[in-house]
Design a protein around this motif. Structure first.
Motif, PDB file in Angstrom:
ATOM      1  N   ILE A  13       0.838  -1.208   0.000  1.00 14.36           N
ATOM      2  CA  ILE A  13       0.000   0.000   0.000  1.00 14.36           C
ATOM      3  C   ILE A  13       0.870   1.254   0.000  1.00 14.36           C
ATOM      4  CG2 ILE A  13      -1.927   1.182   1.101  1.00 14.36           C
ATOM      5  CD1 ILE A  13      -2.554  -1.615   0.051  1.00 14.36           C
ATOM      6  N   TRP A  51      -5.095   6.583  -4.669  1.00 18.39           N
ATOM      7  CA  TRP A  51      -5.157   5.148  -4.927  1.00 18.39           C
ATOM      8  C   TRP A  51      -4.910   4.331  -3.650  1.00 18.39           C
ATOM      9  CZ3 TRP A  51      -6.761   2.548  -9.172  1.00 18.39           C
ATOM     10  CH2 TRP A  51      -6.919   3.305 -10.355  1.00 18.39           C
ATOM     11  N   SER A  52      -3.923   4.736  -2.860  1.00 20.16           N
ATOM     12  CA  SER A  52      -3.619   3.973  -1.639  1.00 20.16           C
ATOM     13  C   SER A  52      -4.765   4.062  -0.635  1.00 20.16           C
ATOM     14  CB  SER A  52      -2.317   4.470  -1.008  1.00 20.16           C
ATOM     15  OG  SER A  52      -2.443   5.791  -0.533  1.00 20.16           O
ATOM     16  N   VAL A  85      -7.525   1.809  -1.763  1.00 20.10           N
ATOM     17  CA  VAL A  85      -7.274   0.406  -1.421  1.00 20.10           C
ATOM     18  C   VAL A  85      -7.593   0.160   0.055  1.00 20.10           C
ATOM     19  CG1 VAL A  85      -5.496  -1.373  -1.241  1.00 20.10           C
ATOM     20  CG2 VAL A  85      -5.566   0.091  -3.251  1.00 20.10           C
ATOM     21  N   CYS A  86      -7.253   1.126   0.908  1.00 24.06           N
ATOM     22  CA  CYS A  86      -7.591   1.004   2.328  1.00 24.06           C
ATOM     23  C   CYS A  86      -9.108   0.900   2.522  1.00 24.06           C
ATOM     24  CB  CYS A  86      -7.048   2.201   3.105  1.00 24.06           C
ATOM     25  SG  CYS A  86      -5.239   2.232   3.254  1.00 24.06           S
TER      26      CYS A  86
END
Length: 587
Positions: free
Chosen positions: A199, A210-211, A214-215
């Motif tokens: 991540i 984006w990170s 994802v979280c």
């Protein structure tokens, strides 16, 4: 009919739970912690480079966020013990956490919602960067503290939900309960490893939107995962507010302050014939805080020469179990307070040590590792150490001590505190070397990486990783085992509060040290700061703190429990035979 119902409930409980149910808890913790730890170690760079906060404000913003996350576990524990089952608490607070990640993802994606980033600007020119306005800051804090609120509830209820799947009074399940907390930390570690590598690589090379996205997905899958195990769980039934029961003990004991404390436990009020579908826990009277025993004194009235007992309400008479529940909480407080400073040290590794890594060479085998990924070193260390501890250390030590867990929880916590002090001393030595490299190479005011590999920082991280393995698992196991049946979630939350108070204390310590020292940590340039002195100070205080902990641990008295097993179609005599006593011997 009542006995048949009790038997059916007991049979249903036995058919549920166990390792199969705990697997869903492990998976949920891994996914949720993947998101949480990622932000715990990397948000300081987001605040500093993308929200244009100063170095000190970035560190204190992160530590305040982390502190709130763990402190809000108290609220989650209260909700779980009083109103909702632990399963429902995890789902509810997981949804709240999802909203927080959605807000941060939107802000990171749309540049209009944050200032122009100051990434790569020299430390002495940071004052020229555009500061975040009030609306941008408000959006940031709204997302952060919704995440804190959500993860706090999960941290309170999820470990207790997993531990509920094993019966501490069943000889077959008791060893599995002890192992549960080790494997809970193992799943937490796996999620954290993925977070601080995969991540953080995304946030560094692709983008923060984006990170954070994802979280968001990780927490979504965590909620789905815990829901999938619903049919397998042994669910707790909320027993009412533990805080209210504790307040009742204090109120009644004050009301009865002029009454003599009975010497015999039989003279105090207790309910031995409770109706329960499964199993009741009756706490035996202890010899500490005897003034609280007055809350269980049965008042009698004399009428025509005959003495009759009065049956007042809960604000005029408490049971011995209720009194002992209060005593347990009071006994636990010195233990939790004496572990707070260790987490103040942990906060420095997640803030100043991450900033140290940004000044060093992060290349390895041609690959550039992001500074926030540095905590992967202690995580990998824990990844290897936890199975060794569980399958090698515990069985060997168990042969000598006869204790199922190898060593007692309080001893395990103490080992972690010693390793924490050692970690801070090593951090001071490494920082002294890092500064000498900057001076020798005329790179004190440059943004270029120093000719010193970032893996020097791995020593302090690795030792602290071992410290965390001992202390965190020891605290979770200790508070769950020692708390009464009606406050398991709240007690689990109290163990997380050590981390919360540590983070809040970190902010205070940094401010106080800056003022008293004349600015050891105030220049926005670690090459000119006196971070090595700060680490030495933390190491010295940690040694003193360990001495305080030894006094608290030696004073503590483990609870004594009488378990009443309710069996189908059993007579009063058989039921009396079904009682068994379990006494935890103090260290």
């Amino acid at each position: 009919m009542a006995n048949n119902k009790d038997g059916m409930q007991l049979q249903t409980r036995r058919s549920r739970g166990g390792t199969r149910a705990a697997l869903f808890v492990f998976a949920t913790e891994g996914l949720e912690n993947l998101a949480f730890v990622t932000n715990a170690v990397s948000l300081v760079t987001y605040f500093y480079g993308y929200m244009n906060f100063s170095l000190t404000k970035s560190a204190t913003t992160l530590t305040n966020f982390m502190g709130a996350s763990f402190l809000l576990a108290l609220f989650g524990g209260f909700i779980s013990d009083t109103y909702l089952s632990r399963f429902k608490t995890v789902v509810l607070f997981g949804c709240v956490e999802l909203v927080g990640y959605a807000i941060l993802t939107v802000q990171a994606h749309f540049h209009q919602l944050r200032p122009i980033p100051c990434v790569g600007v020299a430390p002495d020119q940071m004052s020229q960067c555009e500061a975040a306005d009030s609306s941008q800051t408000a959006m940031l804090f709204a997302g952060l503290y919704l995440i804190a609120f959500g993860t706090g509830g999960i941290k309170a209820a999820l470990p207790a939900l997993g531990a509920d799947q094993f019966d501490a009074n069943d000889p077959k399940e008791a060893p599995k309960l002890s192992s549960f907390f080790n494997w809970f930390l193992f799943s937490l570690t796996i999620g954290a490893i993925i977070g601080v590598t995969f991540i953080i690589y995304i946030s560094t090379n692709v983008g923060w939107d984006w990170s954070l996205g994802v979280c968001f997905l990780a927490v979504l899958f965590a909620v789905v995962c815990v829901t999938m195990g619903k049919s397998l769980y042994r669910n707790n039934v909320p027993k009412g507010s533990p805080i209210l029961r504790i307040l009742q003990v204090f109120v009644v004991s004050i009301r009865n302050r002029n009454l003599p404390v009975p010497e015999m436990a039989d003279e105090l009020h207790e309910i031995h014939d409770k109706e329960a579908g499964l199993q009741d826990e009756i706490l035996q009277r202890s010899d500490q805080f005897r003034f609280l025993d007055r809350a269980a004194i049965v008042m009698t009235s004399t009428n025509g020469g005959a003495s009759t007992s009065i049956s007042p309400g809960p604000w005029r008479l408490c049971t011995v179990t209720q009194v002992e529940e209060t005593k347990i909480l009071i006994r636990m407080l010195p233990i939790i307070l004496s572990t707070v400073f260790m987490n103040t040290c942990l906060a420095q590794l997640q803030t100043f040590s991450i900033q140290q890594s940004t000044t060093m060479d992060t290349h390895i085998l041609g690959f550039k590792m992001p500074g926030p990924s540095l905590p992967v070193i202690p995580l990998l260390f824990m990844f290897v150490l936890i199975p060794i501890y569980e399958h090698v250390f515990v069985p060997i030590v168990r042969k000598f001590t006869g204790i199922p867990t190898g060593i007692r929880q309080l001893q395990r916590i103490g080992v972690g505190l010693v390793l924490s002090a050692i970690s801070m001393a090593i951090a001071a030595v490494i920082e002294t070397k890092r500064k000498s490299v900057a001076i020798e190479n005329n790179m004190v005011d440059t943004v270029e990486p120093l000719p010193m590999t970032v893996f020097w920082l791995g020593f302090q991280f690795a030792i602290f990783g071992a410290a965390d393995m001992f202390t965190l698992v020891g605290l979770l196991d200790f508070f769950y085992a020692e708390s009464s049946a009606g406050m398991k979630s709240l007690s689990t939350a109290i163990s997380w509060c050590s981390i919360a108070l540590g983070y809040f204390l970190s902010s205070v310590v940094v401010e106080v040290v800056n003022k008293v020292s004349g600015g050891w940590l105030a220049s926005n340039n670690l090459n000119r700061d006196k971070l090595n002195y700060f680490y030495w100070l933390l190491s010295g205080i940690s040694v003193v703190n360990f001495g305080v902990y030894l006094l608290c641990a030696s004073w503590y008295r483990y609870k004594k429990v009488e378990i009443k097993n309710v069996k189908e179609n059993c007579s009063e005599a058989d039921d009396a035979k079904g009682k068994k006593k379990v006494e935890m011997v103090s260290v």
